[in-house]
Design a protein around this motif. Structure first.
Motif, PDB file in Angstrom:
ATOM      1  N   PHE A  83     -43.002  51.299 -10.178  1.00 55.73           N
ATOM      2  CA  PHE A  83     -42.069  52.316 -10.661  1.00 55.73           C
ATOM      3  C   PHE A  83     -40.640  51.881 -10.381  1.00 55.73           C
ATOM      4  O   PHE A  83     -40.317  51.408  -9.299  1.00 55.73           O
ATOM      5  CB  PHE A  83     -42.346  53.640  -9.953  1.00 55.73           C
ATOM      6  N   ALA A  84     -39.800  52.018 -11.383  1.00 58.31           N
ATOM      7  CA  ALA A  84     -38.401  51.634 -11.182  1.00 58.31           C
ATOM      8  C   ALA A  84     -37.528  52.427 -12.134  1.00 58.31           C
ATOM      9  O   ALA A  84     -37.845  52.571 -13.317  1.00 58.31           O
ATOM     10  CB  ALA A  84     -38.230  50.137 -11.428  1.00 58.31           C
ATOM     11  N   LEU A  85     -36.464  52.979 -11.600  1.00 55.85           N
ATOM     12  CA  LEU A  85     -35.452  53.626 -12.423  1.00 55.85           C
ATOM     13  C   LEU A  85     -34.091  53.205 -11.888  1.00 55.85           C
ATOM     14  O   LEU A  85     -33.987  52.733 -10.752  1.00 55.85           O
ATOM     15  CB  LEU A  85     -35.566  55.150 -12.359  1.00 55.85           C
ATOM     16  N   SER A  86     -33.060  53.383 -12.715  1.00 52.93           N
ATOM     17  CA  SER A  86     -31.723  53.031 -12.237  1.00 52.93           C
ATOM     18  C   SER A  86     -31.346  53.931 -11.074  1.00 52.93           C
ATOM     19  O   SER A  86     -31.842  55.061 -10.955  1.00 52.93           O
ATOM     20  CB  SER A  86     -30.696  53.203 -13.348  1.00 52.93           C
ATOM     21  N   LEU A 336     -35.429  49.308 -19.513  1.00 51.99           N
ATOM     22  CA  LEU A 336     -34.840  48.182 -18.795  1.00 51.99           C
ATOM     23  C   LEU A 336     -35.220  48.152 -17.316  1.00 51.99           C
ATOM     24  O   LEU A 336     -34.823  47.241 -16.596  1.00 51.99           O
ATOM     25  CB  LEU A 336     -33.321  48.194 -18.949  1.00 51.99           C
ATOM     26  N   ASN A 337     -35.944  49.142 -16.864  1.00 49.71           N
ATOM     27  CA  ASN A 337     -36.385  49.116 -15.470  1.00 49.71           C
ATOM     28  C   ASN A 337     -37.867  48.831 -15.344  1.00 49.71           C
ATOM     29  O   ASN A 337     -38.296  48.111 -14.463  1.00 49.71           O
ATOM     30  CB  ASN A 337     -36.033  50.438 -14.778  1.00 49.71           C
ATOM     31  N   MET A 338     -38.637  49.412 -16.245  1.00 51.58           N
ATOM     32  CA  MET A 338     -40.087  49.191 -16.153  1.00 51.58           C
ATOM     33  C   MET A 338     -40.602  48.327 -17.291  1.00 51.58           C
ATOM     34  O   MET A 338     -41.760  47.946 -17.311  1.00 51.58           O
ATOM     35  CB  MET A 338     -40.808  50.539 -16.084  1.00 51.58           C
ATOM     36  N   PHE A 339     -39.746  48.027 -18.244  1.00 54.11           N
ATOM     37  CA  PHE A 339     -40.089  47.141 -19.358  1.00 54.11           C
ATOM     38  C   PHE A 339     -41.298  47.638 -20.155  1.00 54.11           C
ATOM     39  O   PHE A 339     -42.222  46.916 -20.437  1.00 54.11           O
ATOM     40  CB  PHE A 339     -40.246  45.702 -18.873  1.00 54.11           C
TER      41      PHE A 339
END
Lengths: 388, 344, 553
Positions: A83-86, A336-339
Motif C-alpha cells: 500500500f502506498a499513497l502520497s 503513481l504510488n501503487m502502479f
C-alpha cells in the motif's frame, strides 16, 4: 455484536478433486468481452452462480451508517505492505470528516488476510484494503467483512464489482503481464504471445514466480489456465520448463535477481503492465522511454478490494473511509504510488501512466469462486510439473 | 570464652562418609595444624566450618554463637584455598580489598588497610599488578593478605604451600606463623606435610578416613604417637616388630621399656625415635653395631640409613658425616622406643 | 585444570540462586511465547479437517520435506563449523590490525534482509561465472542454500567459540605439547574437548537458524525446495489452511524440542570447570608461520563476508550507468512506497533494537544464572524453554502473538511493544548461549572465596559471576541487537504502524516496485544497516570497559 463460532472455515475439499476439477473445467469462466464491458449483464452471465460458494448470501446485516453507533477516536486502515499513497493524502479525509486515520500494515496480501481471519470478529482495524481476487474467497468464507454498498460504486465499472453482497468494494485493478527488456531484442523480435514463451527461439529467457508463494506468479498460472483450459495448461507449462523457464519465489527476486533490470541475465520477467511506467518515473537520470515493454497476450487482471471489517467499533466512519478510498482524491493518487488503475472510472490518469503503462484492454480473469475451489489442486499440479 | 567448637560432625557424599563424627576445638588464638593424607576429610572439615558444606549431623559453634545454618559470608571465618582462587578480573589491591568492600568500609579506610596488608606480606607497591603477572609465592601472599583483610576470627588455610618450592615454602611457613601470631588469630592450617605442621602449629590434629585419630602438641605427638599409622604420618620411619612375653618387650635392638596394655591382644609395633638414637663410634660401650647403607649430607646433621646385623634398616641422624660402608655404633636414650598398636 | 578435591562437593552456588529468580524468565516465556503459540494452535485446530491434516502430514511429500529440512540444517551446521572454527582460532589467539572491525563485520550478515543478500549472492555467482552458465549453475541449488547459511551463521561460531577460546588457559595445551603431543593431537585431544561446551552452544544456534531458515530456502533454494518452515508459511498465508499449518507447526515444535533437549544434555555433559584466564590469550603475530595462517584465514573469511557485501555497496552507488551518492541523499525524504522516509525506518529499527536488546539481555542474563546455578529441574526447564522461540517458525510466533494479545488491557496487536518483544524472544537464546559457557566455567572456588570474604549470594553474583560473564553478555547483546535489526519473518506478519516499520521491511518494500531510484535507495538503506550494525557492535563491546578486555574476542 454477533459473535461467530470460534473456528476457521476452510473451503470444502472434495474427495475426488481431480474429477471435480475436470467437470469444473467446463464451467471455466473467461471474462474477456471484446467491447468496453460496460454491460453488467454480460459479466454476471459469464460468472458462476452468484448464490454459490463464497458469493453465497452470508446472512450478515449491512453496517449501520448511523454515526451514533461509532466509538470516538481515530479509524484504523488495515492494509498490506504494498500500500502506498502520497504524503498527506489520508489527511484529506481528516480535513473532510474530522476523523483521523491510522495506517496499520500487515505483511503481504496473504499474510494480511490470514491475520484478518484469525482476528475472528475482533479486528485490528476498521477497514481493510488490499485483498485481491486471489484471496477474496478465503476472506469472504470466513466472514471477515460486513456488507456495505458505497454510493461511489456508481463510478466503478460493473465487471470489477465481483461480490453481489457488497462485502468488498473494488478500489483498483491492474494487469499482471510478462515484461521484456527492449534493448535485448534487436535482431530477434520480442515475443508477442503466450505461446512464444515456449518457443525455442526464446529459450532460457523467461523468469516467472512460483504461484504457491507469489501473487503475480499465481496470476500467470491463472492466465494460462484461462487460455489453455483445464486440459491444456499443464502441457503448456511442460513446454515452458523444457524451454528453460526459471521460477523464483517472489517478484523481488525475479525482477531484481534474474531480470536484466536488477543485474540478472534474463530479458523476460513476469511483472505488471504498469512496470514500464514505474521504470520511467523512478529512473535516474530521467528517461524518455521505458526500457521495458509488455507482452499483452500474457496478462491477467487482478482487482484489489476494500471492506469493512466485522467487529469494527466505528461502522459509520468505516463506511465514510471506504467512500473516501473511491473518491478522486485517493483514486487519482493511486496510479503513481501503487502502479495500478483506479477503479473509479472518473479519476484522471497521470501523464506518465497514460504514456508508459501498457493498456491491455478489458483484461482476462477467472471467476474467484472457481479459482477458490481449484486453487490448491492447480498449484499442486503445477508444483509436480516444475519438479519434473 | 571464644574459640571454635565442632561437635560430632558427619558429612556424606552419596554413599561415602567424608566426615565421621568429628569433634574439634580451636581456642581463641590457637594455631591448629590439620594433618592427613589426601582424601581423609581435611578439606571437607574446613568447608563445613566455613559453611560451604551441608552437614548430615553435628554442630559448629564459635564461643556461644551457633554457626550452623549461618551463611558463609556471615561467619567471619576466612578460608584460603590451595590454588589461592584469586579473582582474575581484579588487580592485587582489589583482591585484598574485596572483603573490606563487602564490609562497607570507606574507600580511604580500605586503601589504608590494603597498604598495611601489602606491607605485612612484603608486597609494597604491588597493588596495581594484574593477578596473572604474579609469581606463585606472590600470589600466595596476596591470597593470605586477602584472607586477613576482613579480620576473620578464624583463618583456615587449605594446603596453602602445596604448589610452592621448598625454599619458598620454608620461608612462607615462618612468615605465616609470625603473621598469624602477630594478628592474634585462631587458625587451622591444613597440610599433609608434617614438617610444615610442626613448624607452624601449637597443636596437631591428625585425620584418617574421615576421623580424627590423634591430637596434641607437636612435640608431644612426636614423642608419643598414638598408633603406628599416625607415627608414620608424623614422620617416624623406624617401626620395628616386637615380641612380647612374660620377660618383657623385645625388639632386635634389645628389650625396651613397655607395659603391655590391658588385655592387649592386638598387634603392636615399636617406634624408634630417630632423634633419640645417637650415632657413635663403633667402639663405644653398649653401642649396637651397624653399617651405613646410605647417607645424605645435610649441613649440620646428616641423614643416615644404617643396617643392623639382622638386616633391619634404621633411619637416623648423625652430627658427623659417615660414608656408606662405615661401621658405626648406635646408642638409644631410655625414651627412644614407644610401643603402639599397629593399625596400618 | 582439575584439581584434587575431597570427593564431589555439592556446589554451594547451586543453592545461591533462589528459585524465585526463575520466575522472571519463565514468566516472560510463558506470557510471550507459550501462551501465544498455544492460543494459535488451539484456535487453528478448532474445526480442523482431520483427514486433510493426516493426508498432508503422512504423505510422501511431507516426509521428503522433513528429511530435507533436517539434513540441510545438519549440513549447514557442519559446514559453518568447518569454515568458522579457523577464524575463531585466529581471533582468539592473535591480535592483528583491524581485528575489531573484522569481528563486527562478521555480524553484519545477520541484519541483512534475505532478499538483499540473495540478490547480492546471485550477482556474485554471475561474476564468478557460476550462474546460468553452460555447465555449473549455483542458483536454485542446495549448494547455494548451504553457502548462504554459512554466510549468515559464520559469526555465531566465530564469536561464541572465539570468546570462549580466548579465555581458555593456554598452559593446558602447552603442558600437553611438552609431554610430546603433536599439534594435531593437542587440537584433537585437548583443545576440542575443552571447547566442546562452546561449540555445542554455537552449533545448536546455527542448527536452529538453518532449521527455521525461510528466505534463503525460498529465494536461493528454488521453487521445488521446501522446508517445514516454508510449509508452515505456505499453508497459513498462501493456502489459508490454518489447521494443516498448525499441525506442521506442532511437528516443528516437537522436532526442535527434541533437538534442544539433546543439545542441552550434551552441553551439560561437556560442561566442566575450565581454568579460564580473564585476560584473553591473544598475542601479536610473530612468526612467519603464524602470519601465513592468519593471512589464509582472513583472506578466505573476507572473501565469504566481503564479496556479497561489496556488491551491496556497489549497487547502492550505481545509478544510470554511473556511480553517485544520490541514493543516500534521498534517504531522508518521504517515500510513498514505505509511507515514511527510509531514514525514519532506520531510526525505528535502532530504537526497537535497543529495546529488544535490553529486554533480551536482562531476561537472558537472569535465565543464564538460573540455568547454571538453579535447582536442576528448574535449570533444565529454563534452558530448554528459552531456546524454543529460535526454533519456532516466524509465522507461528508472529501470528501467535497476534491472536493472543487481542483483548484489552493486553491488546498489543498494534502496539509498538509487540515488535521489540518478539525480537527479544529470538535474541534471548543468543544472550544465553554466549553467557552460559562462561558462567559454567567460573570456578566454584572463586565464589566460595568471595563468600567467606563476606560476600552475600547477591554480592557473589554481582562481583564474581557478572564481571566474568560480562564478555559473554556483551557478545550476546551484540547478537541480540543484530538479530533485532535484521529480523524479518515475525516482524512482517505482525501488524505494523509507521513507527514499527523496520529497515529490513522498508528495504523489501522499496524493492517491491521497478525503477533504479527505489532500487538504489533499498541498497543504500541496506548499506546503512550494515554500517549501523558495525558501529553498534563495536560500541556494545566497548561499553563493557577496558580493563578486562584487550584481548577477548
Amino acid at each position: 455484536m454477533s459473535q461467530a463460532p470460534n473456528t476457521i472455515h476452510t473451503p470444502a475439499r472434495p474427495p475426488h478433486r481431480r474429477w471435480r476439477a475436470l467437470t469444473l473445467a467446463l464451467a471455466l469462466a473467461l471474462v474477456a468481452a471484446a467491447c468496453g464491458s460496460d454491460d453488467p449483464a454480460a459479466v454476471s452471465d459469464g460468472g458462476a452462480d452468484p448464490t454459490d460458494g463464497c458469493f453465497a448470501d452470508p446472512g450478515i446485516e449491512p453496517v449501520s451508517t448511523d454515526g451514533a453507533a461509532d466509538e470516538e477516536g481515530p479509524l484504523t486502515l488495515l492494509t498490506h505492505d504494498s500500500f502506498a499513497l502520497s504524503e498527506g493524502t489520508l489527511d484529506a479525509f481528516t480535513a473532510e470528516t474530522g476523523i483521523e486515520v491510522q495506517l496499520v500494515q500487515s505483511g503481504d496480501a496473504g499474510e494480511m488476510v490470514a491475520q484478518a481471519i484469525l482476528a475472528d470478529g475482533n479486528p485490528v482495524g476498521d477497514v481493510l484494503f488490499g485483498v485481491d481476487n486471489t484471496f477474496l474467497c478465503s476472506a469472504l468464507l470466513n466472514d471477515v467483512f460486513v456488507p456495505y454498498r458505497s454510493g461511489a460504486l456508481d463510478t466503478v465499472a460493473s465487471d470489477l464489482q465481483i461480490d453481489p453482497h457488497h462485502r468488498v468494494t473494488p478500489i483498483d485493478y491492474g494487469d499482471v503481464c510478462a515484461n521484456y527488456w527492449i534493448s535485448e531484442f534487436g535482431e530477434v523480435a520480442p515475443p508477442t504471445s503466450m505461446e512464444a514463451l515456449a518457443d525455442p527461439a526464446y529459450a532460457d529467457l523467461f523468469v516467472t514466480e512460483n504461484p504457491e508463494t507469489s501473487s503475480p506468479g499465481f496470476a500467470f498460472l491463472l492466465a494460462t489456465i484461462a487460455r489453455f483450459g483445464e486440459d491444456g495448461w499443464e502441457d503448456y507449462w511442460r513446454s515452458l520448463v523444457d524451454n528453460g523457464l526459471s521460477v523464483t519465489a517472489g517478484w523481488e527476486d525475479a525482477y531484481y535477481g534474474e531480470f536484466i533490470a536488477g543485474g540478472g541475465d534474463r530479458p523476460i520477467v513476469m511483472s505488471y503492465a504498469s512496470s514500464p511506467a514505474a521504470e520511467v518515473l523512478f529512473a535516474d537520470p530521467p528517461v524518455e522511454t521505458a526500457p521495458t515493454g509488455v507482452i499483452a497476450d500474457t496478462c491477467y487482471r487482478q482487482i484489489e478490494f476494500a471492506g469493512i471489517l466485522r467487529g469494527t467499533d466505528s461502522p459509520a466512519g468505516a463506511a465514510q473511509l471506504v467512500d473516501f478510498l473511491l473518491s478522486p482524491t485517493v483514486q487519482e493518487d493511486i496510479p503513481l504510488n501503487m502502479f495500478v488503475y483506479p477503479a473509479n472510472g472518473d479519476a484522471a490518469l497521470p501523464d506518465v501512466f497514460v504514456d508508459h503503462a501498457a493498456t491491455t484492454g478489458p483484461g482476462v480473469t477467472l471467476d474467484p469462486a472457481i479459482v477458490e475451489e481449484n486453487r490448491l489442486a492447480w498449484t499442486e499440479r503445477w508444483t509436480a510439473i516444475i519438479r519434473g | 570464652m571464644s574459640g571454635l567448637t565442632v561437635g560430632e560432625a558427619t558429612v556424606h557424599y552419596g554413599a561415602t562418609t567424608a566426615l565421621d563424627n568429628v569433634s574439634l576445638r580451636v581456642d581463641g588464638e590457637e594455631i591448629v595444624a590439620l594433618l592427613g593424607p589426601s582424601g581423609c576429610g581435611k578439606s571437607t572439615l574446613l568447608r563445613l566450618i566455613a559453611g560451604l558444606e551441608p552437614t548430615a549431623a553435628g554442630r559448629v559453634r564459635w564461643g556461644d554463637e551457633q554457626l550452623d545454618g549461618l551463611a558463609p559470608h556471615r561467619r567471619r571465618i576466612g578460608l584460603m584455598f590451595q590454588d589461592h582462587a584469586l579473582f582474575p578480573h581484579r588487580n592485587v589491591a582489589e583482591n585484598i580489598g574485596f572483603g573490606l568492600r563487602m564490609q562497607g568500609l570507606s574507600t580511604q579506610a580500605r586503601r589504608d588497610r590494603v597498604a598495611e596488608l601489602l606491607r605485612l606480606v612484603r608486597l609494597d607497591g604491588f597493588g596495581d599488578r594484574a593477578i596473572r603477572n604474579l609469581s606463585g609465592g606472590e600470589a600466595q601472599r596476596v591470597a593470605l593478605a586477602r584472607s586477613l583483610a576482613p579480620q576473620p576470627r578464624l583463618l583456615m588455610l587449605d594446603e596453602p604451600f602445596a604448589s610452592l618450592d621448598r625454599n619458598l615454602r620454608d620461608q612462607l611457613v615462618t612468615d605465616v606463623g609470625h603473621l598469624l601470631r602477630s594478628e592474634g588469630l585462631a587458625a587451622i592450617h591444613v597440610t599433609h606435610d608434617h614438617e610444615e605442621a610442626f613448624a607452624i602449629a601449637d597443636r596437631l590434629v591428625v585425620m584418617r578416613a574421615g576421623k580424627i585419630v590423634a591430637s596434641g602438641a607437636p612435640a608431644e605427638l612426636w614423642a608419643r604417637p598414638p598408633t603406628a599409622w599416625a607415627a608414620e604420618f608424623l614422620g617416624h620411619r623406624n617401626l620395628l616388630p616386637v615380641s612380647v612375653d612374660g620377660a618383657g618387650t623385645t625388639t632386635v635392638l634389645g628389650p625396651i621399656p613397655h607395659s603391655p596394655l590391658d588385655g592387649d591382644a592386638a598387634p603392636v609395633v615399636a617406634i624408634i625415635r630417630s632423634d633419640r638414637v645417637a650415632v657413635v663410634a663403633p667402639s663405644t660401650e653398649a653401642s649396637i653395631p651397624a653399617t651405613v647403607v646410605s647417607s645424605r649430607f645435610g649441613g649440620s646433621t646428616s641423614s643416615v640409613v644404617a643396617r643392623l646385623d639382622d638386616g633391619t634398616h634404621l633411619h637416623l641422624h648423625s652430627d658427623s658425616p659417615c660414608p656408606p660402608g662405615d661401621v658405626i655404633g648406635l646408642t638409644m636414650a631410655d625414651d627412644a622406643a614407644v610401643v603402639v598398636p599397629d593399625d596400618r | 585444570m582439575d584439581r584434587a578435591v575431597d570427593g564431589h562437593h555439592p556446589r554451594l552456588s547451586r543453592r545461591a540462586v533462589p528459585s524465585g529468580f526463575a520466575a522472571l524468565p519463565l514468566g516472560f516465556f510463558a506470557l510471550f511465547f507459550a501462551y501465544p503459540v498455544a492460543r494459535l494452535l488451539w484456535q487453528s485446530f478448532g474445526g480442523g479437517d482431520r483427514a486433510r491434516i493426516a493426508s498432508a502430514l503422512l504423505g510422501e511429500d511431507f516426509a521428503r520435506i522433513a528429511w530435507f529440512t533436517l539434513w540441510q540444517a545438519v549440513a549447514s551446521t557442519t559446514l559453518t563449523l568447518l569454515v568458522a572454527l579457523p577464524a575463531a582460532w585466529l581471533v582468539a589467539h592473535h591480535r592483528f590490525p583491524g581485528r575489531a572491525g573484522f569481528r563486527a563485520l562478521a555480524t553484519v550478515p545477520f541484519v541483512l534482509p534475505t532478499v538483499v543478500v540473495a540478490s547480492a549472492f546471485g550477482a556474485l555467482f554471475e561474476r564468478l561465472g557460476v550462474a546460468d552458465g553452460d555447465g555449473f549453475r549455483l542458483r536454485h541449488t542446495v549448494a547455494a542454500v548451504l553457502l548462504a547459511h554459512v554466510f549468515f551463521n559464520f559469526a555465531i561460531v566465530v564469536r561464541t567459540v572465539g570468546t570462549f577460546w580466548s579465555h581458555l588457559d593456554p598452559r593446558v595445551e602447552q603442558a600437553a605439547a611438552v609431554l610430546g603431543a603433536s599439534r594435531l593431537q593437542v587440537l584433537w585431544r585437548i583443545t576440542l574437548p575443552r571447547l566442546a561446551p562452546a561449540i555445542a552452544a554455537a552449533a545448536a544456534l546455527v542448527f536452529l537458524f538453518s532449521f527455521t531458515s525461510f528466505g534463503i530456502i525460498l529465494i536461493l533454494g528454488g521453487p521445488t525446495r521446501a522446508t517445514i518452515e516454508t510449509e508452515i508459511w505456505r499453508f497459513a498465508t498462501r493456502r489459508i489452511e490454518f489447521d494443516v499449518a498448525a499441525a506442521v507447526a506442532v511437528v516443528q515444535l516437537l522436532a526442535v524440542l527434541a533437538l534442544v533437549a539433546l543439545t542441552g544434555r550434551l552441553q551439560r555433559r561437556f560442561a566442566q570447570q575450565q581454568r579460564l584466564v580473564t585476560e584473553g590469550r591473544a598475542r601479536p603475530i610473530r612468526t612467519a608461520r603464524q602470519a601465513a595462517l592468519a593471512v589464509a584465514v582472513i583472506a578466505s573469511s573476507l572473501t565469504l563476508l566481503l564479496a556479497p557485501l561489496a556488491i551491496l555497496v556497489e549497487r547502492s552507488l550505481a545509478r544510470g550507468g554511473g556511480y553517485s551518492l544520490a541514493a543516500y541523499a534521498d534517504l531522508g525524504s518521504f517515500a510513498s512506497q514505505i509511507g515514511t522516509s527510509p531514514a525514519d525506518a532506520l531510526v525505528n529499527s535502532l530504537v526497537i533494537a535497543v529495546t529488544a536488546t535490553g529486554i533480551a539481555t536482562i531476561i537472558g542474563g537472569i535465565a543464564s544464572l538460573v540455568v547454571v546455578h538453579g535447582r536442576s529441574s528448574v535449570s533444565h526447564l529454563v534452558d530448554l524453554a528459552m531456546l524454543l522461540p529460535l526454533g519456532t517458525s516466524a509465522v507461528t510466533l508472529g501470528l501467535g502473538m497476534f491472536v493472543a494479545f487481542d483483548t484489552a488491557p493486553l491488546d498489543l496487536r498494534t502496539s509498538w511493544w509487540i515488535v521489540p518483544l518478539a525480537h527479544s524472544l529470538i535474541g534471548i537464546p543468543f544472550v544465553m548461549r554466549s553467557v552460559i559457557p562462561l558462567l559454567r566455567s567460573v570456578d566454584d572456588r572463586l565464589r566460595e572465596s568471595a563468600a567467606v570474604l563476606g560476600a552475600s549470594p547477591r554480592h557473589v553474583r554481582r562481583e564474581i559471576d557478572l564481571p566474568i560473564a560480562a564478555r559473554g553478555i556483551a557478545v550476546g547483546a551484540a547478537f541480540a541487537f543484530a538479530v533485532s535489526l535484521g529480523e524479518f519473518g515475525a516482524t512482517s506478519v505482525l501488524p505494523r504502524r509507521p513507527t514499527t516499520l523496520t529497515a529490513p521491511i522498508a528495504i523489501f518494500r522499496l524493492l517491491g516496485k521497478p525503477g533504479d531510484l527505489l532500487r538504489s535507495q533499498a541498497f543504500a538503506l541496506a548499506v546503512l544497516l550494515m554500517v549501523l550494525t558495525i558501529v553498534a557492535v563495536v560500541a556494545i563491546e566497548a561499553l563493557r570497559g577496558q580493563r578486562t578486555d584487550e584481548a577477548g574476542w
